[in-house]
Design a protein around this motif. Sequence first.
Motif, PDB file in Angstrom:
ATOM      1  N   TYR A 178      -4.900   0.490  -7.880  1.00 41.75           N
ATOM      2  CA  TYR A 178      -5.597   1.535  -7.010  1.00 41.75           C
ATOM      3  C   TYR A 178      -5.254   1.326  -5.286  1.00 41.75           C
ATOM      4  N   THR A 179      -5.373   2.302  -4.746  1.00 42.17           N
ATOM      5  CA  THR A 179      -5.111   2.136  -3.187  1.00 42.17           C
ATOM      6  C   THR A 179      -6.386   1.920  -2.386  1.00 42.17           C
TER       7      THR A 179
ATOM      8  N   TRP B  36       3.051   6.100  -1.956  1.00 41.80           N
ATOM      9  CA  TRP B  36       4.066   7.017  -1.892  1.00 41.80           C
ATOM     10  C   TRP B  36       5.148   6.959  -3.303  1.00 41.80           C
ATOM     11  N   GLY B  37       5.110   5.727  -3.766  1.00 37.62           N
ATOM     12  CA  GLY B  37       6.224   5.714  -4.868  1.00 37.62           C
ATOM     13  C   GLY B  37       7.273   5.086  -4.199  1.00 37.62           C
ATOM     14  N   LEU B  38       7.533   4.753  -2.844  1.00 38.36           N
ATOM     15  CA  LEU B  38       8.883   4.520  -2.118  1.00 38.36           C
ATOM     16  C   LEU B  38       8.511   3.504  -1.390  1.00 38.36           C
ATOM     17  N   ASP B  39       9.452   2.625  -0.989  1.00 41.26           N
ATOM     18  CA  ASP B  39       9.246   1.411  -0.048  1.00 41.26           C
ATOM     19  C   ASP B  39       9.218   2.139   1.560  1.00 41.26           C
ATOM     20  N   PRO B  40       8.523   1.787   2.169  1.00 42.26           N
ATOM     21  CA  PRO B  40       8.215   2.285   3.684  1.00 42.26           C
ATOM     22  C   PRO B  40       9.652   2.420   4.248  1.00 42.26           C
ATOM     23  N   SER B  41      10.789   1.647   3.967  1.00 37.03           N
ATOM     24  CA  SER B  41      12.050   1.830   4.490  1.00 37.03           C
ATOM     25  C   SER B  41      12.586   2.969   4.176  1.00 37.03           C
ATOM     26  N   GLU B  42      12.143   3.750   3.300  1.00 35.18           N
ATOM     27  CA  GLU B  42      12.654   5.213   2.485  1.00 35.18           C
ATOM     28  C   GLU B  42      12.104   6.119   3.277  1.00 35.18           C
ATOM     29  N   LEU B  43      10.986   5.830   3.728  1.00 33.48           N
ATOM     30  CA  LEU B  43       9.899   7.116   4.167  1.00 33.48           C
ATOM     31  C   LEU B  43      10.061   7.181   5.814  1.00 33.48           C
TER      32      LEU B  43
ATOM     33  N   TYR C 193       0.946  -1.170  -0.039  1.00 37.74           N
ATOM     34  CA  TYR C 193       0.119   0.097   0.080  1.00 37.74           C
ATOM     35  C   TYR C 193       0.731   1.330  -0.062  1.00 37.74           C
ATOM     36  N   THR C 194       2.065   1.277   0.748  1.00 35.07           N
ATOM     37  CA  THR C 194       2.779   2.309   0.877  1.00 35.07           C
ATOM     38  C   THR C 194       3.596   2.675  -0.412  1.00 35.07           C
ATOM     39  N   VAL C 195       4.042   1.467  -0.847  1.00 33.79           N
ATOM     40  CA  VAL C 195       4.769   1.814  -2.238  1.00 33.79           C
ATOM     41  C   VAL C 195       3.818   2.317  -3.345  1.00 33.79           C
ATOM     42  N   LYS C 196       2.527   1.935  -3.340  1.00 32.96           N
ATOM     43  CA  LYS C 196       1.696   2.317  -4.335  1.00 32.96           C
ATOM     44  C   LYS C 196       1.419   3.927  -4.100  1.00 32.96           C
TER      45      LYS C 196
END
Length: 383
Positions: A276-277, A157-164, A152-155
Amino acid sequence: MYDYLIVGAGLAGSVLAERLASKANKKILLIDKRNHIGGNTFDYYNSDGILVHKYGPHIFHTNSKEIFDYLGNFTEWRPYEHHVLASVDGQLVPIPINQNTVNALYGLNLSQLQVQDFFNSKAEKKDQILTSEDVVVNAVGRELYEKFFKHYTVKQWGLDPSELDASVTARVPTRTNKDNRYFTDSYQAMPLHGYTNMFHRLLDHPNIHIMLNTDYKDLVDEIKFQTLIYSGPIDAYFDFCFGKLPYRSINFKSQTIDSENYQPTGTVNYPMSQAYTRITEFKHLTGQKHEKTSIVFEYPTAEGDPYYPIPRKENMEIYNRYKTLAASEPNTFFTGRLGTYKYYNMDQVIAQSLALFKKIMQAEHLHIVHDPIKSSNGTTQLS
């Protein structure tokens, strides 16, 4: 001559316009690029007569009685507690993850204490909570993280949660009880006649002049004003001199269905492989009775209107350079989600604007008109 030119007719700009006009008797020019007031909370009746939110669902919630009562001067409230389900492993289960979620997913019958033990047995404890991944795996472990948050986070934010930044997933806390509400704030409600109606009442003051379909840069050299309040993107104000601040946007795909209801709750999240999210059905939010229903699919994207500032260290470093530049701008204030590059909820934006209003009054040694206002709950309040 206007006392204040306010850029942006969303919550940040409109609250300041109302306060300055009604409490300090200031003349305001409020402008917006869009063809409507209300910012991203704008709602309208579609061609089928269903009240929908143009820019995705906006649910008002706050723990502040002051903010709830303030908006209550401009709207009646419809009590509404938002519920969200997530489509996981072929089931629709509550999110935030709670006792009901765990029991449904795993076919268990755990008590509240046993659910905490379950989380503890799965958790991967971290010495430092630095990222969004850390927040979740530290609380509930990697399996639930994968099911509910990672994709869900990748969709989104376009980023892996480890990058946020940790703040992103920290917005959705894990619970051990059976509380299926998405928010737990003391005040949860929707404007009875919609957000746009509330904004019309908020801005209904003879000192407020509104111009829509207007870019402030086309007008700023032609209008006489004393002070600028800017709630647009701070990087755009400075012509992107330090580079563009990254945002996430959303493509909304709406659909009206010839059925009274589509899904059991206002929003259903899709944290797995779908493009979609989430899907929102607006009639749950508005309480409207209609033989048809309207839903919206959300497809996150890197391009489009700036909705979500992306909370990462490198982005904050860029923003701080703009913030330093902004501090040197004479007679200019920056506010709102875009003006301060912060992922604010609606009540936080209102709180920020009310605080800025008080700061302006103190800085300019202005007298505030203390006329009593009746809030929607019948109490008399002074500003």
